[in-house]
Design a protein around this motif. Structure first.
Motif, short mmCIF file in Angstrom:
data_model
loop_
_atom_site.label_atom_id
_atom_site.label_comp_id
_atom_site.label_asym_id
_atom_site.label_seq_id
_atom_site.Cartn_x
_atom_site.Cartn_y
_atom_site.Cartn_z
N PHE A 80 -2.99 2.78 7.31
CA PHE A 80 -3.77 1.78 6.56
C PHE A 80 -3.89 0.50 7.39
O PHE A 80 -4.98 -0.07 7.52
CB PHE A 80 -3.06 1.52 5.23
CG PHE A 80 -3.58 0.34 4.45
CD1 PHE A 80 -4.80 0.41 3.79
CD2 PHE A 80 -2.84 -0.83 4.37
CE1 PHE A 80 -5.27 -0.68 3.07
CE2 PHE A 80 -3.32 -1.92 3.66
CZ PHE A 80 -4.53 -1.86 3.01
N LEU A 81 -2.78 0.05 7.96
CA LEU A 81 -2.82 -1.16 8.78
C LEU A 81 -3.58 -0.91 10.08
O LEU A 81 -4.32 -1.78 10.56
CB LEU A 81 -1.40 -1.65 9.09
CG LEU A 81 -0.60 -2.13 7.88
CD1 LEU A 81 0.81 -2.52 8.30
CD2 LEU A 81 -1.29 -3.32 7.21
N PHE A 135 0.83 -1.20 0.00
CA PHE A 135 0.00 0.00 0.00
C PHE A 135 0.87 1.25 0.00
O PHE A 135 0.66 2.18 -0.78
CB PHE A 135 -0.93 -0.01 1.23
CG PHE A 135 -1.81 1.19 1.31
CD1 PHE A 135 -2.97 1.27 0.57
CD2 PHE A 135 -1.47 2.26 2.14
CE1 PHE A 135 -3.79 2.39 0.64
CE2 PHE A 135 -2.28 3.38 2.20
CZ PHE A 135 -3.44 3.45 1.45
N ALA A 136 1.89 1.24 0.88
CA ALA A 136 2.73 2.44 1.03
C ALA A 136 3.44 2.78 -0.27
O ALA A 136 3.40 3.92 -0.73
CB ALA A 136 3.74 2.23 2.15
N VAL A 137 4.08 1.77 -0.87
CA VAL A 137 4.88 2.05 -2.06
C VAL A 137 4.00 2.12 -3.31
O VAL A 137 4.08 3.06 -4.10
CB VAL A 137 6.00 1.00 -2.23
CG1 VAL A 137 6.74 1.23 -3.54
CG2 VAL A 137 6.96 1.07 -1.06
N ALA A 142 5.33 5.71 4.43
CA ALA A 142 5.40 4.84 5.61
C ALA A 142 4.28 5.16 6.59
O ALA A 142 3.64 4.26 7.14
CB ALA A 142 6.76 4.98 6.27
N ILE A 143 4.03 6.46 6.79
CA ILE A 143 2.95 6.87 7.70
C ILE A 143 1.60 6.39 7.15
O ILE A 143 0.79 5.82 7.89
CB ILE A 143 2.93 8.41 7.79
CG1 ILE A 143 4.19 8.92 8.47
CG2 ILE A 143 1.66 8.90 8.48
CD1 ILE A 143 4.12 9.05 9.93
N ALA A 144 1.40 6.59 5.86
CA ALA A 144 0.13 6.17 5.26
C ALA A 144 -0.03 4.66 5.36
O ALA A 144 -1.13 4.16 5.64
CB ALA A 144 0.07 6.63 3.81
#
Lengths: 428, 333
Positions: free
Chosen positions: B139-140, B113-115, B133-135
């Motif tokens: 998301f998790l 998701f992040a990348v 990384a924050i997103a």
């Protein structure tokens, strides 16, 4: 004596690469077989030829005269015969009108009469007659600069030479300090100023030592790029900030290059026009880096030959590596403003492809004018030049090249700024 | 024929890749501390997250550059342009996950998701609007309940997570905020016995990495310190100027990891110096304020929120060049 070097905010430190040539006294270039003198060697209008093809000329004879207020005379740098007048390749991929001279063995000089104790008007007139222009690179005709629009009180001699590789001013200061001081005094007299400073970066201790022996006020500068830029230099020497869009004369300062002062001394005392200068030939792609005394118009091929020829050079630069112009080949010639020719190898030039901007802000941190190069590039790529000026501050750019130098993403920021400036100038 | 280009003709050795490698080196102490404190699970999470991040970027590149035309050439071109940013994203994401997770698919999904979504969909390196990384972490967080339960760091034999010390309701800070027992400041600093994410417990390791980043000129030392100081002081102010709150606020939760490594992400911070100062002060106020009002750890949400304000800050700040004259502006008015 401990002198605290003067500095300005921001700017960067660049490896000097000056060691190959900084202690080499200038050698005279062997007489080239052909001289190509471009008619436009300064800011302003090109000179108008006053000789014809086939005419025999003496060294120092005026071969083209000023046309317009901002323009400079051109003189034959060697005796010989005019063989061609017309466009020749300028070494940058274009053509430029030139006078071509086939030098002869004649050693006859046609210099002007020396001046003894000249008046300010005589000095200015002599500088105009000798075709002297600012020899630091910009090439503004000196006689125009000596009639400033506002009263001035300080003359600064620029011996910063902050460009890597170049040592032409350094060796001149090491060997001709007396002449530079006398030239500075003529300039000061012409301007009517009493305070004359000479500003030198601290990486030139020998030159600094020479001038401490003279009666000029010496300013020792931090090794910082772009120290030689006019606005930064004035700030370091006097603490005065040149307002945006104004000239140094508006804060009472005139800056002249040390080589210009030397040329002024020769013009006044010997009547010698500006027909030769010291050129540094350096870089990893040349066999023997040298400082050469070259007649104006000497082709680069002659200089390369005198330095043992090129080896593995992928880029040829006229001038310093930060602001100089890339050349297509060796048809370039020495002009009044050429400080050096650099033969750069692949490792030195670092010709990488641009990668995406990561917004690190290094360009803005390094910009000596406190601009936002990344914003400029962003808006220039979108062809929004007004926004480039608004958010990037393009119009104040001094084109020192620091932003492109520091960019880890290898973005051509300086190029974008130049594009934006040209577009904005075209529109207004 | 020589190479032609505009000046300057020489360039610094620093590249995007070397900057990202410096960030990876700076995160090493925190990663090692995480593995020591939380055991082999932490190492597995880090490896999965890194691998998934790089693979996502790789696959994206292959599709974007039409691998079926010349596979070998495409792979070589990918390796040449690989700038290590996805490694940084993968490692940061792993460091802000709990060591005790539902399954190994969590770091995998988070990294993809992040990348894939947050970075590549928006145009790749330098084009993302929010920190990947924050997103990925958020998301998790909103997808799995495991993200609300953190094991405590312990010096037990590798491979054993002391499940009996599992704490619900996020971190030690949370228990403090909710009136529970607080650990000593030294424990918070070293991370011993602190419940938290893999990379955030040992503040000492994070600060070692931060000092390295400052020395290498990757981040400006004053920005993370500004964020941390503003958070601490505002927390103190919110507690009625009780200065015993300063150190626990600063040392607990993900503040130091977020301030030193996540909020300083170049792409998602303002361009100008003044803009950055505004950004980091606002982050500090937001973090302390939201911690007080919500009672949970909110550093990652604060950074995400502030990421959206970056372009507004950039539009509000115009450069004032050397020699700028104020009177000119006043005359215009």
């Amino acid at each position: 004596m401990i002198v605290k070097p003067r500095a300005f905010s921001r700017g960067i430190h660049i490896a000097g690469h000056k060691s190959p040539t900084e202690h080499l006294p200038a050698e005279r270039l062997p007489a080239p077989s052909e001289l190509v003198l471009p008619l436009s060697q300064s800011v302003g209008a090109p000179a108008t030829p006053v000789v014809t093809v086939g005419q025999t000329i003496r060294r120092g004879e005026c071969i083209a005269t000023r046309s317009g207020a901002v323009s400079a005379d051109l003189h034959a740098s060697m005796a010989g015969e005019v063989t061609f007048i017309g466009p020749r390749p300028d070494g940058r991929g274009g053509m430029t009108p030139c006078i071509v001279i086939a030098p002869s063995a004649a050693r006859e000089d046609a210099f002007l009469a020396p001046l003894h104790d000249p008046s300010p008007e005589e000095i200015v007139a002599r500088i105009g007659e000798c075709g002297i222009v600012g020899m630091g690179g910009a090439g503004f005709p000196t006689q125009v600069k000596l009639t400033p629009p506002a009263p001035v009180d300080t003359l600064i001699l620029n011996g910063a030479e902050c460009e890597p590789y170049l040592t032409c001013d350094d060796v001149l200061m090491q060997t001709k300090s007396e002449e530079i001081v006398r030239g500075a005094k003529y300039l000061a007299k012409a301007l009517g100023v009493s305070r004359v400073l000479i500003a030198i970066e601290k990486n030139k201790p020998e030159a600094i030592g020479k001038f401490f022996e003279t009666d000029l006020e010496v300013v020792v500068l931090k090794k910082q790029y772009p120290m030689g830029a006019e606005k930064q230099l004035i700030y370091c020497c006097t603490g005065r900030k040149v307002p945006l869009g104004k000239l140094p004369a508006n804060v009472g300062v005139i800056v002249q290059n040390v080589a210009t002062a030397f040329a002024v001394c020769e013009a006044v005392e010997q009547g010698k026009p500006l027909i030769e200068r010291i050129v540094t030939v350096s870089g990893g792609g040349i066999a023997q880096p040298k400082n050469l005394i070259c007649p104006v118009g000497a082709p680069l091929s002659a200089l390369a030959e005198a330095c043992g020829g090129e080896q593995n050079a992928v880029k040829l630069v006229a001038g310093g590596p930060m602001t100089g112009a890339a050349l297509t080949g060796e048809e370039a010639v020495v002009t009044k403003t050429t400080g050096g020719f650099l033969f750069l190898t692949r490792e030195e030039t670092n010709a990488d492809e641009p990668t995406p901007c990561i917004n690190c802000g290094r360009c803005a941190d390094a910009c000596p004018m406190k601009l936002m190069p990344m914003q400029t590039e962003f808006y220039t790529n979108a062809k929004e030049y007004e926004n480039a000026a608004k958010y990037g501050g393009v119009l104040a750019c001094i084109e020192c090249g620091v932003c492109s130098y520091v960019c880890p993403a290898r973005r051509p920021l300086a190029q974008a700024i130049k594009t934006a400036k040209a577009e904005l100038r075209r529109k207004s | 024929m020589k190479i032609l280009s505009t000046a300057p003709h020489i360039k610094t050795r620093r590249t995007t890749r070397s900057i990202m490698l410096d960030v990876l080196i700076a995160l090493l102490p925190a990663s090692i501390a995480g593995i020591v404190y939380f055991g082999w699970q932490a190492a597995v999470i880090i490896v999965i997250s890194l691998a998934a991040a790089v693979l996502t970027e790789f696959v994206w590149y292959l599709i974007e550059h039409k691998v079926w035309r010349d596979a070998r050439e495409t792979v070589r071109a990918w390796a040449a342009q690989f700038d290590c940013t996805s490694l940084v994203t993968g490692l940061l994401l792993a460091l802000c996950l709990p060591a005790h997770i539902d399954g190994w698919y969590m770091p995998l999904l988070g990294s993809i998701f992040a990348v894939g979504v947050v970075k590549m969909l928006f145009g790749g390196t330098g084009k993302n609007i929010v920190n990947p990384a924050i997103a990925g972490r958020i998301f998790l967080f909103i997808s799995f309940t495991a993200m609300t339960v953190y094991p405590a760091a312990n010096f037990g034999p590798l491979g054993e997570v002391s499940l009996d010390r599992l704490q619900t309701g996020a971190t030690t800070l949370t228990s403090g905020l909710q009136g529970g027992e607080m650990l000593s400041n030294l424990d918070l600093f070293l991370g011993t016995g602190v419940a938290g994410c893999i990379g955030e417990t040992c503040k000492l390791a994070l600060l070692v990495g931060f000092v390295y980043l400052c020395v290498r000129g990757v981040v400006k030392w004053y920005l993370p310190l500004l964020y941390i100081a503003v958070t601490g002081l505002f927390a103190v102010a919110l507690e009625g100027f009780d200065f015993t709150w300063f150190l626990p606020s600063v040392l607990s939760g993900g503040l130091i990891l977020g301030a030193c490594f996540m909020a300083t992400d170049y792409v998602t911070t303002p361009k100008s110096k003044l803009g950055n100062i505004i950004y980091f002060v606002a982050l500090g106020l937001l973090t302390a304020g939201l911690r007080k009002t919500t009672g949970i750890e909110v550093v990652s949400f604060c950074i995400l929120l502030m990421n959206f304000t970056v372009f507004l800050i950039d539009l509000a700040i115009k450069p004032r060049p050397f020699g700028y004259v104020r009177s000119k502006k006043e005359a215009k008015k």
